[in-house]
Structures are given as C-alpha cells and as structure tokens.
Design a protein around this motif. Structure first.
Motif: not given
Length: 955
Positions: A462-468, A476-479
C-alpha cells in the motif's frame, strides 16, 4: 482505367503508413562494396562473407570490405559463382573462367583453361570430389579427379546449354537447373522435366535439397517441390510475393527463404511471409540469399547491395508509419488491446495493431508535449503533459484548468488503490494527490526527497514510491522514508521504478541500477558490466529477464546469471546490448518510456521512434566468433610474410589488427589478448588493434580471442609469433667479440707485466750471476791463491795441511759456484748454451775418453727454463762423474733429441756398469730427485755398459 491507376497509386502511397520497419541492416557502395549488383554470396569456414558482384569480388568481416579485381588476379571483374571445397579452397566463377583462392592468393588452374571462354554461373563438388561447372551457354563441364575436363550440353541430353545450378541427391543423382527445364543425370543418362511434366515454368534459377532429400526448385513461375516423381507448385495465389524466384536458402527449421524480383518470401509450413523495401529491404530485386553461421539471413540485391535480416521479433514505427512524433515518452495498453503512445510534441497516438490514430491539441488535448499516460480502472486514458492533465474517455477530453491544477508539468502518474485517486509527480513542484476531485500538495518540506518526480510506483504493502532527483521516497501512512547514495543507491537522480515479480524494488538511475530486496540495496553499474551508466527505464519480461533503456541502446539483463557468476567475466555474460544494428529504431531511449503489454511484448520509446520487441522470439547468438589477425605492421609498414616476423632493434614499434567475425553485433565483440614473453596477462578491449613499442629483445607470441554479444568465446585463439631483434651491441657475436677483445687486453696486460717481470728477473739473474762471479768467485779464488802462497812459507805440516784443505775446498766451491752462476745467468738460457756446457764439462772430466754427441731435431736458440736447465745439467754432470769414477769405460755417447714436444737424454758408456752393491748409491738418488723437479722420468740400464735415460715433456 484511369480510376484504376489512380486507385493503385493511392494504395502505393498509403501503404508506408501501415508498414513496419523491421531489423534490416544494409551495405552498399558507400560502405565499401565494389558494386551494388550482387550475384552470389558465401560464408567460408573461417567466417568471412564473400560477395560476388557485377564488378569485383568482396570479402566482408562485418566492418569493412576487401575488394578484388582483375589486377589482383581475377580472370574477369564479373563474378557469378562462389564455392568452398572440402580442402578449404575457394573457387570463383567469373565471366571468363574459374579462379581459385589459396593462401590469400588468386590463382588459375592450368587444367581449366578451356573454361576461360565461358561465363561460369555455378560451381559444385560431388560426393566423389569431382567438380561441375555450370555455364551461360556452353552447358556444364565435368572436371574429374584424373584431371579430365568433359563438356555436356543439349546434344548430350541437357535441357539447355544455359545452366544455373547443380545439386546432388542422396542416391547420387545430379540435378541441373537450366533455362529450359530440370535435368537429371543418373548412371550416365540425362532426363529433362518441363512444364508438361508439372513444372510451373521451364526457366529455372536455383535448386535446394532439404533435410529429407527432397528437391525444391526456384522458377520464373513460382516455387516447385519435386517429391515422389511429381511437382507441387506454389505461386502468388498461395501468398508468394512474386513468381520470379531468383534464389533459395534454407532456414534453421528447413523453411525456405526465397529471393524474388519483388522482394523476399519466407516459406514455412506451406505459408508465406513477405518482406520488401517497405519493411527495410534495400531493394526488391533479390538475386542471392544466404543463411550465415549465426542464423542471420542475407539478401544480395540488384542495385541495393546486401541486406541482412535479424528476424521479425523487432518492429519499428516512426512518423512514416503514422506516429505524429518520433520522441516517444510512454506506452500503455488499454483493456481493448489498443496501445497508446505518448510523444513530446505529438500528443498521444492510439495503435490498434494496424493503424495509428493521433490526438493533438486541436482534438482537445491540453498540450502536445506529453510526458506520461496511464489507463485507470474505468479504461480512461489519463494523460500528463507539460501544461496540465487530460483525461480521454469515449473519444472526448476532460482537462483540468489552472484554477483546479495550478502545477502544470505532470511528469509521472499512478493510480492508487481503489478509492485512493491518482498520484501525480511534477517537474519541480513535488507531488499532487488527486482524490475526489481535490488536489493535495506534498513537497520537500513535507519530507519528499526532491520536488522533481519522474516516476511513481505502488508497493505491495500500500505504499507509494517516488523517483526523484534527490533519491527515492517511500510514502506510507502519511510519512516519507527517503533512500539516497548513503543507503546504497548509485545516484540520487532516479529515473524509473519497477516492482519485479518477486516483490523487489528496482530503481534505474543516472549511474546504473539498484535493487532493494527489503533490507539492502544491490547496485549494478558499469564496473559490474552494465554497458551504460544512464538507465532511463527498467522492465521485466514474462521469463524474468530485465530490460534496461539507456542512451546507447536497450540492455537485456539476466539477473540470475549475474547473481550466480563467480567472476567478473561470467558476470558480463548477464548483459546483452540491443542497438540500431540489431534493429532498434534508435539507440537513445527516454526516461520511463518502457512498457510490457499483456501479451508479453516489450515496447521501447526512443528519440527516433517506437520499437516493438518480442523477447520470446529474440534470437540468441550461439555461434562464437571466428577470430583472425588481419594485418601486421612494423613502424607503419605492412608485413607481407607473417611466418617469420622480425622487428629491428632500431624501431621496436609493432601494430597488430585483428577481427572477431560476428555479423549479429560486430561492434559489440569483446576481445581478450595477451603477449606471451612480455609478462603481461590477458587484457580486454573493444578495439580491434593493439600496438607495442619499446619491447625488450626476445621472442614473443601474441594471442587474441573474441567474445560475441551473447558471451560466447571463440573456440580458437589467433596467434602471431615475432622476434624483437637485439641491437648489435647485444648480439651474441658482438658480445663474443667484446669478450675476446677483453680477454686479449687482459692477456696483453698479463703478458706485458709477465714479460716485464721476466725481463726484470733476467736482469736480476744477470746481476746476481755477475756479482757472484765477480765478488764471491774472486774472493774464493783469492783465498785459494793465498792458501797456496802460505803453503810456500815456512809453516808447520799441520798448518800446511789445513791450508791445502782450504785451497782445495775454495777451488771446489769456485767450481760449484761456477755452475750456479751459469744456471742463474739469463744469458745462458738457450738449448745451445746447455749443450755447449755439457760438451765442455765432459771434455774436461773425461779428456782421455772417446766421446760422441748426437743432438737431433733441436732448435739451439730455443730458450729453456732455469729449473729445466739446472736440473738437466746436474743430472748429466752426475752421470759423467759416475762414468769418470766407476765405469772404466773408454767410450761415451751423449744423445739429446726432440720427440714431438718431448725430449730424450741418453748418457751411455761401454764400461763395466754399476755393481749390484752400489745400485742404491747417493748419485742415482740425486738424479731421480732432480728428474722429479722437472716432471721428467729417469731410467737406468745396467748391461753392456751403463745408460742413463731422462725423458719428459718439452724443455
């Protein structure tokens, strides 16, 4: 009729918009081919590709052509036929007879001079090792093992005197393709088959016997299969691209590649697949076909040179095929099987498998410069552009205006879990979370690693991963949890994210790729064998193989092979680079522009168009390269004879050019070489030459091997032995000369000082002798005289007796001193002085005896040593004294002679000899002692007189 012509014209213009560019690579005059008209091709046992053209013969190694003409020995510049026999000789059929290539030289055979008036169209060697030469108008010539040349033509039963091809079946029957039917020769009998026997046309061009031994015939009326005495024909109505077939070549599965006058047909299981210039073939008129050892198919064309085809697993699309722009930024597939392609400047295109439909600003798209598109759960196309967000549904666009979406550069998109809306990555403005029609903005101050976001990926938890551009951020969970170089990433500039089928996260960066297995990063860069550092995207196919887009092509990466490798060389086998030379539309890919569709097909977006790639059909190169040393030069001058290469001491610069022949990917061949004798180990390079300078004198052996793009090393190693000559001052003869000179100098110095010392000694001896004679001798003589004088005075008898003894003893000492002075005096060192002394002594001691002398082969001027002179004289003196005292002899014989470097001295008398009781006398022992001092032997003979025999080496 005009409408029909107009319709045909319109169709011909429209076709390119629906065609596909396939992986053809072409070579013609501009690449070095001697002429663009190709008649025949052949690959020899060493891997070289030979091309027969209308003007010259060519040898090709994958990079350059070597051209041969009449000035190189060809009988004619028009080449029709090529053949390699079982002995490795290459036979060339020209417009004026036959040439043979042997040991890199083009020669002619005297037995074949009769063919020089013939144009040779085909050369064939039968099972008996005998040759058949097909000609254009003079039938076929048979050259047997006895050297006989026999001609067969129409008068003998051939279908026609123009013969195109010859083959032999398993039963030993010869088959001839003529311009008037198919002729067989069995047991000396000819038979010809024509159209009335079932052939589609009487004009034949090529023949092929398949694995089952069945005959296939290329005719001007189609393809014919001859089996069980009947012909089965295939023509344009069956799907053949054109009935005028020029050539036949089998594929690896015993299908057939057919070169025709309208393109190429691939015939497999009764079906034809056709290729022409629209798919990338250089010219539609194909004269020759050839399957090489790497299973690439080559086509020799009329005017287009040669083309090599790597298979239809790759298809390319550009604006010529219907795309609106060639700079492809992303690819997706909707639920209906349509593919959507975004481009930077060309909006978005839908591809239904046949045609492209383009959507641009005038169709409602918010901006033509599109970064990313996804398909949501409702089968809507969500599009991120440089100027906002568009949603395409049922052919209509919905765009968000500036008030709804103030941050316009939408660089990345992902749909969250159901009910979670969309995650949007922007260029420089952070993350936007679109949910229930509202946007939530997250930036660096909220914990994001960097505000430029290029990719978004959902995690299994359920996490979201971002390539920056500042690393990887996990939300995840707002953190946010951020990962950077300090955590193991190769670079903080992240371009793409992939979740593999095992749940591991993969990140493509500006410096390689990295995998997070849940605990730690595994980083793979150029140091580990990755062909390029900039990795724009990463995909995983259905077999678990990874595909990485770079600026130099797409990399096939087998992680299992990489992980199980035990050394760096084995690790490199895990990587394979696909480039334009293997069919990719362009080498430079775009960030995030990789996609795997539901059928397992991979799509690659590049700066030059779109590539569709089927990994399940991608060939593997199972043929290791054939490696050769092509050229050797010393100081820039080529070496003609490589059997004995010598590098002079004045210039030790040697250059070696080599080639590993692999036509699939010649520029990706890796070389490993070493120079035995230099102490260096194996070196790896992508270059095809090496140069050595300032080598030490000695013998060297250069070795090189090659690895193809699938990691297979050549089975043989090419070698070159050469010798670096030593300078003259290191040559053996010069060293020997120096040694001789030094020894000579040392000998001269030694002799100089030895002679000088001898001269000094001689001078000293003369001085001592003079002093002894003048001082001591005179004093002793004076004592003797004084004693004589005193005896005349009035003295007592006892005193007189003493004075007499003093006089006698003085004279005796003078006599002994005279011998000593004679021995010491260097002026008496010749053999003549010795013999004179001996004669004087014996004449004084034995004046009443008859004495004879015999001096044979003696050089009286020869000098002898003091020791030899003294001891030999004293032996002689002792012998003479014995004669005087004990022999009662009246004859004495003295013999001294040279015996080839040795001497013999005999002193013989005719007296009574020595009585037994005197054999151990002191005199004999003295003679023996003196003989030992000069390393001489001595013998005594007691009978018929007495003989003393002294013998030794030299004087």
């Amino acid at each position: 009729m005009k409408r029909l012509l107009l319709l045909i014209l319109l169709i011909s213009v429209a076709l390119p918009a629906f065609s596909q560019i396939l992986p053809f690579r072409s070579y013609s005059i501009e690449r070095g081919l001697s002429e663009a008209v190709v008649n025949e091709m052949m690959q020899d046992d060493e891997g070289w590709l030979w091309i027969a053209t209308g003007y010259g013969l060519n040898r090709f190694d994958g990079f350059q052509f070597t051209n041969y003409y009449e000035e190189n020995g060809l009988l004619s510049n028009k080449i029709h036929a090529l053949f390699q026999d079982e002995d490795g000789l290459i036979w060339i059929g020209t417009g004026a007879g036959v040439n043979i290539i042997e040991d890199d030289s083009i020669t002619t055979h005297p037995d074949l001079s009769a063919l020089e008036s013939s144009s040779i169209l085909e050369i064939f060697e039968d099972d008996r090792g005998e040759f058949w030469f097909a000609t254009d108008g003079q039938g076929v010539w048979h050259y047997d093992t006895a050297g006989n040349l026999t001609q067969y033509g129409e008068v003998n039963g051939m279908g026609d005197d123009r013969v195109r091809d010859v083959v032999e079946d398993r039963e030993g029957t010869l088959w001839f393709a003529t311009r008037d039917g198919l002729t067989s020769l069995k047991d000396g009998n000819f038979r010809t088959y024509r159209m009335n026997d079932g052939l589609p046309d009487d004009k034949l061009r090529d023949l092929h016997l398949d694995k089952e031994g069945e005959l296939w015939i290329a005719t001007r009326g189609g393809l014919s299969h001859f089996t069980d005495g009947s012909f089965q024909n295939y023509t344009e109505t069956d799907g053949l691209i054109n009935n005028r077939i020029q050539s036949l070549s089998p594929d690896k599965e015993d299908g057939l590649w057919l070169g025709t006058e309208e393109g190429v047909s691939h015939f497999v299981d009764g079906n034809f697949k056709n290729y022409s210039v629209e798919q990338g073939l250089s010219n539609n008129i194909v004269h020759a076909t050839l399957l090489d050892r790497e299973e690439n198919i080559w086509f020799g064309t009329f005017g287009g040179g040669i083309s090599v085809f790597f298979g239809d697993h790759i298809r390319n699309y550009t604006i010529e095929e219907g795309l609106s722009n060639n700079v492809i930024t992303s690819i997706i597939e909707d639920r209906d099987g349509n593919h959507w392609i975004t481009s930077y400047g060309g909006g978005i295109s839908k591809y239904d498998g046949e045609t492209f439909t383009n959507y641009l600003e005038q169709d409602g798209l918010v901006d033509n410069k599109v970064y990313k598109a996804i398909v949501d759960r409702e089968n809507r196309i969500v599009i991120g552009t440089r100027w906002g967000l568009s949603i395409l549904h049922n052919g209509s666009f919905y765009n968000f205006d500036e008030t709804e979406l103030p941050y316009r550069k939408i660089r990345a998109l992902a749909e969250g879990d159901e009910g979670e809306g969309f995650w949007l990555g922007t260029y420089g403005e952070g993350i936007l979370h679109l949910k229930d029609g509202k946007f939530r903005h997250l930036q660096e101050q909220d914990g994001l690693a960097n505000n430029t976001v290029l990719s978004v990926e959902r995690g299994d938890d359920g996490s979201i991963w971002f390539a920056t551009y500042g690393g990887v951020s996990r939300y995840l969970d707002g953190e946010f949890t951020n990962y950077t170089i300090r955590d193991g990433l190769p670079n903080n500039g992240i371009l793409d994210i992939l979740t593999d089928r095992d749940g591991n996260m993969w990140f493509s960066t500006f410096s390689g790729i990295s995998m997070l297995d849940g605990e730690e990063f595994v980083t793979i860069t150029e140091e580990q064998g990755l062909p390029d550092e900039v990795c724009y995207f990463i995909l995983q196919d259905d077999e678990g193989i990874f595909w990485i887009g770079t600026k130099i092509g797409v990399v096939r990466f087998d992680y299992e092979v990489y992980r199980e490798a035990t050394n760096e060389g084995e690790q490199r086998k895990a990587f394979k680079l696909i480039t334009q030379d293997q069919g990719l539309i362009a080498n430079e890919t775009n960030a995030g522009a990789g996609y795997k569709d539901d059928s397992g097909i991979l799509w690659f977006g590049t700066v030059g168009g779109l590539t569709r790639f089927d990994p399940s059909r991608a060939p593997m190169n199972s043929a290791p390269p054939k490696v050769h040393i092509e050229n050797v030069n010393i100081s820039g001058e080529p070496v003609a004879d490589r059997r004995k290469v010598r590098v002079s001491s004045e210039n030790k610069n040697i250059g070696i050019d080599f080639i590993g022949i692999s036509f699939s990917a010649p520029e990706q061949v890796l070389y490993e070489y070493r120079l035995r004798g230099s102490g260096e180990g194996w070196q790896q390079t992508n270059r095809r030459s090496v140069r050595y300078s300032a080598l030490l004198p000695g013998d060297y052996t250069f070795q090189v091997r090659a690895q193809n793009n699938d990691g297979l090393w050549s089975e043989e190693t090419a070698t070159l032995s050469f010798t670096v000559m030593a300078p003259f001052w290191m040559q053996w003869w010069f060293i020997m000369l120096v040694i001789v000179v030094l020894v000579g100098i040392m000998f001269f110095i030694y002799n100089y000082y030895r002679v000088k010392k001898m001269v000094d000694i001689e001078r000293m001896r003369v001085r001592i002798a003079s002093d002894l004679h003048d001082d001591v001798g005179s004093a002793l003589t004076e004592i003797a005289l004084q004693s004589d004088f005193l005896q005349t005075t009035d003295v007592g008898d006892q005193v007189k007796q003493s004075l007499d003894q003093i006089g006698t003893q003085s004279r005796k000492i003078v006599s002994s001193l005279d011998d000593i002075v004679w021995s010491i005096d260097a002026r008496n060192d010749t053999l003549g002085d010795l013999t004179d002394r001996m004669q004087d002594y014996i004449n004084n001691v034995l004046p009443q005896k008859e004495v004879t002398y015999q001096f044979d082969d003696l050089d009286m001027s020869e000098k002898i040593t003091v020791s030899m002179k003294e001891n030999l004289y004293l032996i002689f003196k002792e012998a003479v004294n014995n004669i005087a005292k004990h022999s009662d002899a009246d004859k004495v014989e003295v013999i001294l002679k040279d015996r080839n470097g040795s001497f013999d001295l005999y002193i013989h008398d005719n007296g009574q000899g020595i009585k037994p009781e005197r054999k151990s006398g002191q005199g004999l022992r003295n003679m023996e002692m003196r003989a030992k001092r000069i390393d001489a032997g001595i013998e005594f003979e007691n009978g018929e007189g007495f003989t003393v025999h002294v013998f030794g080496k030299g004087m």
